[in-house]
Write a protein that holds these residues in place. Structure first.
Motif, PDB file in Angstrom:
ATOM      1  N   VAL A   1      50.037 -24.755 -18.491  1.00 37.79           N
ATOM      2  CA  VAL A   1      49.349 -23.895 -19.094  1.00 37.79           C
ATOM      3  C   VAL A   1      48.352 -24.095 -19.606  1.00 37.79           C
ATOM      4  O   VAL A   1      47.171 -22.888 -19.699  1.00 37.79           O
ATOM      5  CB  VAL A   1      51.057 -23.457 -19.826  1.00 37.79           C
ATOM      6  CG1 VAL A   1      50.255 -22.833 -21.060  1.00 37.79           C
ATOM      7  CG2 VAL A   1      51.926 -22.861 -19.726  1.00 37.79           C
ATOM      8  N   ARG A   2      48.073 -25.362 -19.829  1.00 43.47           N
ATOM      9  CA  ARG A   2      46.994 -25.552 -20.864  1.00 43.47           C
ATOM     10  C   ARG A   2      45.706 -25.061 -20.034  1.00 43.47           C
ATOM     11  O   ARG A   2      44.652 -24.990 -19.817  1.00 43.47           O
ATOM     12  CB  ARG A   2      46.607 -27.013 -21.722  1.00 43.47           C
ATOM     13  CG  ARG A   2      48.097 -27.398 -22.348  1.00 43.47           C
ATOM     14  CD  ARG A   2      48.031 -28.196 -23.250  1.00 43.47           C
ATOM     15  NE  ARG A   2      49.276 -28.075 -24.429  1.00 43.47           N
ATOM     16  CZ  ARG A   2      50.253 -29.116 -24.201  1.00 43.47           C
ATOM     17  NH1 ARG A   2      50.282 -29.721 -23.700  1.00 43.47           N
ATOM     18  NH2 ARG A   2      51.058 -29.348 -24.522  1.00 43.47           N
ATOM     19  N   ALA A   3      45.489 -25.760 -18.755  1.00 42.84           N
ATOM     20  CA  ALA A   3      44.882 -25.573 -17.608  1.00 42.84           C
ATOM     21  C   ALA A   3      44.908 -24.163 -17.115  1.00 42.84           C
ATOM     22  O   ALA A   3      43.822 -23.993 -16.196  1.00 42.84           O
ATOM     23  CB  ALA A   3      45.035 -26.328 -16.084  1.00 42.84           C
ATOM     24  N   LEU A   4      45.484 -23.476 -17.424  1.00 42.22           N
ATOM     25  CA  LEU A   4      45.485 -21.983 -17.035  1.00 42.22           C
ATOM     26  C   LEU A   4      44.286 -21.080 -17.576  1.00 42.22           C
ATOM     27  O   LEU A   4      42.994 -20.313 -17.144  1.00 42.22           O
ATOM     28  CB  LEU A   4      46.606 -21.125 -16.945  1.00 42.22           C
ATOM     29  CG  LEU A   4      47.312 -21.356 -15.870  1.00 42.22           C
ATOM     30  CD1 LEU A   4      49.066 -20.665 -16.400  1.00 42.22           C
ATOM     31  CD2 LEU A   4      47.166 -20.793 -14.301  1.00 42.22           C
ATOM     32  N   ALA A   5      44.137 -21.782 -19.094  1.00 44.56           N
ATOM     33  CA  ALA A   5      43.332 -20.374 -19.551  1.00 44.56           C
ATOM     34  C   ALA A   5      43.596 -20.963 -21.168  1.00 44.56           C
ATOM     35  O   ALA A   5      44.594 -21.304 -21.814  1.00 44.56           O
ATOM     36  CB  ALA A   5      43.601 -19.093 -19.607  1.00 44.56           C
ATOM     37  N   PRO A   6      43.116 -20.222 -22.104  1.00 47.45           N
ATOM     38  CA  PRO A   6      42.703 -21.161 -23.989  1.00 47.45           C
ATOM     39  C   PRO A   6      43.726 -20.179 -24.281  1.00 47.45           C
ATOM     40  O   PRO A   6      43.948 -19.292 -23.645  1.00 47.45           O
ATOM     41  CB  PRO A   6      41.875 -20.174 -24.531  1.00 47.45           C
ATOM     42  CG  PRO A   6      40.583 -20.298 -22.950  1.00 47.45           C
ATOM     43  CD  PRO A   6      40.968 -19.632 -22.258  1.00 47.45           C
ATOM     44  N   ASN A   7      44.788 -20.690 -24.571  1.00 45.65           N
ATOM     45  CA  ASN A   7      46.075 -20.063 -25.403  1.00 45.65           C
ATOM     46  C   ASN A   7      46.119 -20.012 -27.350  1.00 45.65           C
ATOM     47  O   ASN A   7      45.407 -20.067 -26.938  1.00 45.65           O
ATOM     48  CB  ASN A   7      46.737 -21.457 -25.157  1.00 45.65           C
ATOM     49  CG  ASN A   7      47.337 -21.360 -24.220  1.00 45.65           C
ATOM     50  OD1 ASN A   7      47.387 -22.782 -24.304  1.00 45.65           O
ATOM     51  ND2 ASN A   7      47.537 -21.708 -23.385  1.00 45.65           N
ATOM     52  N   THR A   8      46.655 -19.106 -26.992  1.00 44.42           N
ATOM     53  CA  THR A   8      46.280 -18.126 -28.663  1.00 44.42           C
ATOM     54  C   THR A   8      47.409 -18.890 -29.111  1.00 44.42           C
ATOM     55  O   THR A   8      47.253 -20.025 -29.276  1.00 44.42           O
ATOM     56  CB  THR A   8      45.732 -16.440 -28.402  1.00 44.42           C
ATOM     57  OG1 THR A   8      47.748 -16.520 -27.586  1.00 44.42           O
ATOM     58  CG2 THR A   8      45.490 -15.654 -27.445  1.00 44.42           C
ATOM     59  N   GLU A   9      48.414 -17.425 -29.525  1.00 44.90           N
ATOM     60  CA  GLU A   9      50.043 -18.387 -29.989  1.00 44.90           C
ATOM     61  C   GLU A   9      50.433 -19.243 -29.328  1.00 44.90           C
ATOM     62  O   GLU A   9      50.429 -18.584 -28.069  1.00 44.90           O
ATOM     63  CB  GLU A   9      50.564 -17.282 -30.824  1.00 44.90           C
ATOM     64  CG  GLU A   9      49.890 -16.697 -31.947  1.00 44.90           C
ATOM     65  CD  GLU A   9      48.902 -16.255 -31.681  1.00 44.90           C
ATOM     66  OE1 GLU A   9      48.905 -15.459 -30.828  1.00 44.90           O
ATOM     67  OE2 GLU A   9      48.233 -15.763 -32.842  1.00 44.90           O
ATOM     68  N   THR A  10      51.758 -19.672 -29.581  1.00 49.21           N
ATOM     69  CA  THR A  10      52.746 -20.430 -28.333  1.00 49.21           C
ATOM     70  C   THR A  10      53.950 -19.893 -30.299  1.00 49.21           C
ATOM     71  O   THR A  10      54.027 -20.589 -30.611  1.00 49.21           O
ATOM     72  CB  THR A  10      52.645 -21.737 -28.206  1.00 49.21           C
ATOM     73  OG1 THR A  10      51.560 -22.318 -27.802  1.00 49.21           O
ATOM     74  CG2 THR A  10      53.619 -22.835 -28.011  1.00 49.21           C
TER      75      THR A  10
END
Ligand SMILES: [Zn+2]
Length: 318
Positions: free
Chosen positions: A70-79
């Protein structure tokens, strides 16, 4: 005596019967939550607005990513922490809609909306309830970053299940919007009332529906919406079942209602078609065998089940 049809085994109602154990007591356990990254069976759903990211598979696609993926896909907003799935932590991670759109170019991914995923069976059914949970939660966070009391920026706390205002100390909780959806049935039990929204496919007819308003009981909302949209007064109302409907964050409350009159006055702002249907016709529409090609919503939607339970009844529904 009205006919009762047997349409065979009932299909599953989409987004219901979640296998997630929400373990609400874990939402405050920051050490435990942080340590879930070390569990090789922790999985995460990735959502950018209306779009869900799937790993392309040969049969069903896989919506459950490892945290490092997930971290490699795109910048994360909320988890947000959804709960335990077969004993292992499951999260929902937000990315921006633009990031999700950009992932459509990747050959190893499928990026599409949740309606398409559900209707086309693009993932195995056990993923639909937690995907609905994740989508509704992430939508709420995306639209509630500021305090509705004082306007200050709020902080996400309790693994996503609350937002706290540092300025005025008010707490904000994820919202679910109740919607009544009903089949109004003629007093003799032989006819059901269906309408058409201008948004529907040209052949589609469905139950009437509308938001429950503040200070209103479910039964009263059924009666008000049916009178407003169709000019039909309703007597008795019978609750059937409910369904989470994450478009964006509703709870559909299904009912049958007893019509006290059959003359119709259509609300032209809400509907482009309104008429009574026989059980014969509804049975054919549910099974996609109507001679004029008319249809009812597919089994993933609660309207299908509300109509079907009347078609399969002997008319003594109240
Ligand atoms: Zn505030």
């Amino acid at each position: 005596m009205p006919l009762a049809f047997d349409l065979g085994q009932r299909p599953h109602l989409g987004y219901t019967q979640s296998r997630i154990d929400r373990v609400a007591e874990r939402r405050l356990d920051t050490d435990w939550l942080a340590s879930r990254g070390a569990d090789a069976n922790t999985r995460t759903y990735v959502i950018g607005g209306e779009l869900i990211v799937l790993k392309k598979g040969s049969g069903a696609h896989d919506p459950a990513f490892r945290l490092d993926e997930v971290r490699a896909l795109a910048p994360n907003t909320e988890t947000v922490f959804l709960g335990l799935f077969d004993g292992h932590a499951r999260f929902g991670v937000g990315i921006t809609p633009a990031s999700a759109e950009a992932l459509k170019t990747r050959d190893d991914l499928v990026v599409t909306d949740l309606r398409s995923i559900a209707i086309q069976g693009l993932v195995t059914p056990e993923h639909l309830p937690p995907l609905a949970e994740a989508k509704a939660m992430l939508h709420w966070h995306a639209r509630h970053r500021f305090c509705s009391n004082c306007g200050a920026a709020t902080d996400m706390v309790e693994a996503g299940w609350k937002r706290a205002c540092p300025a005025c100390k008010v707490e904000h909780f994820p919202r679910t919007d109740p919607v009544v959806i009903m089949l109004t049935i003629s007093a003799d039990g032989n006819k059901g009332l269906l309408g058409r929204s201008g948004r529907f496919a040209a052949t589609m007819w469905s139950c009437l529906a509308g938001f429950v308003e503040p200070g209103e009981a479910i039964e009263d909302a059924v009666r008000r919406e049916t009178l407003e949209e169709a000019g039909v007064k309703c007597g008795r109302v019978r609750y059937l079942y409910s369904q989470p409907w994450p478009f964006p964050m509703s709870l559909m409350i299904g009912a049958h209602a007893e019509a006290l009159n059959e003359d119709l006055t259509m609300d032209k702002n809400e509907l482009v078609g309104l008429r009574w249907f026989s059980k014969d016709e509804c049975a054919a529409m549910l099974m996609r065998k109507h001679p004029e090609g008319l249809t009812c919503p597919p089994p993933v939607a609660i309207a299908h089940h509300i109509i079907r339970s009347w078609v399969e009844s002997n008319g003594a529904i109240f």
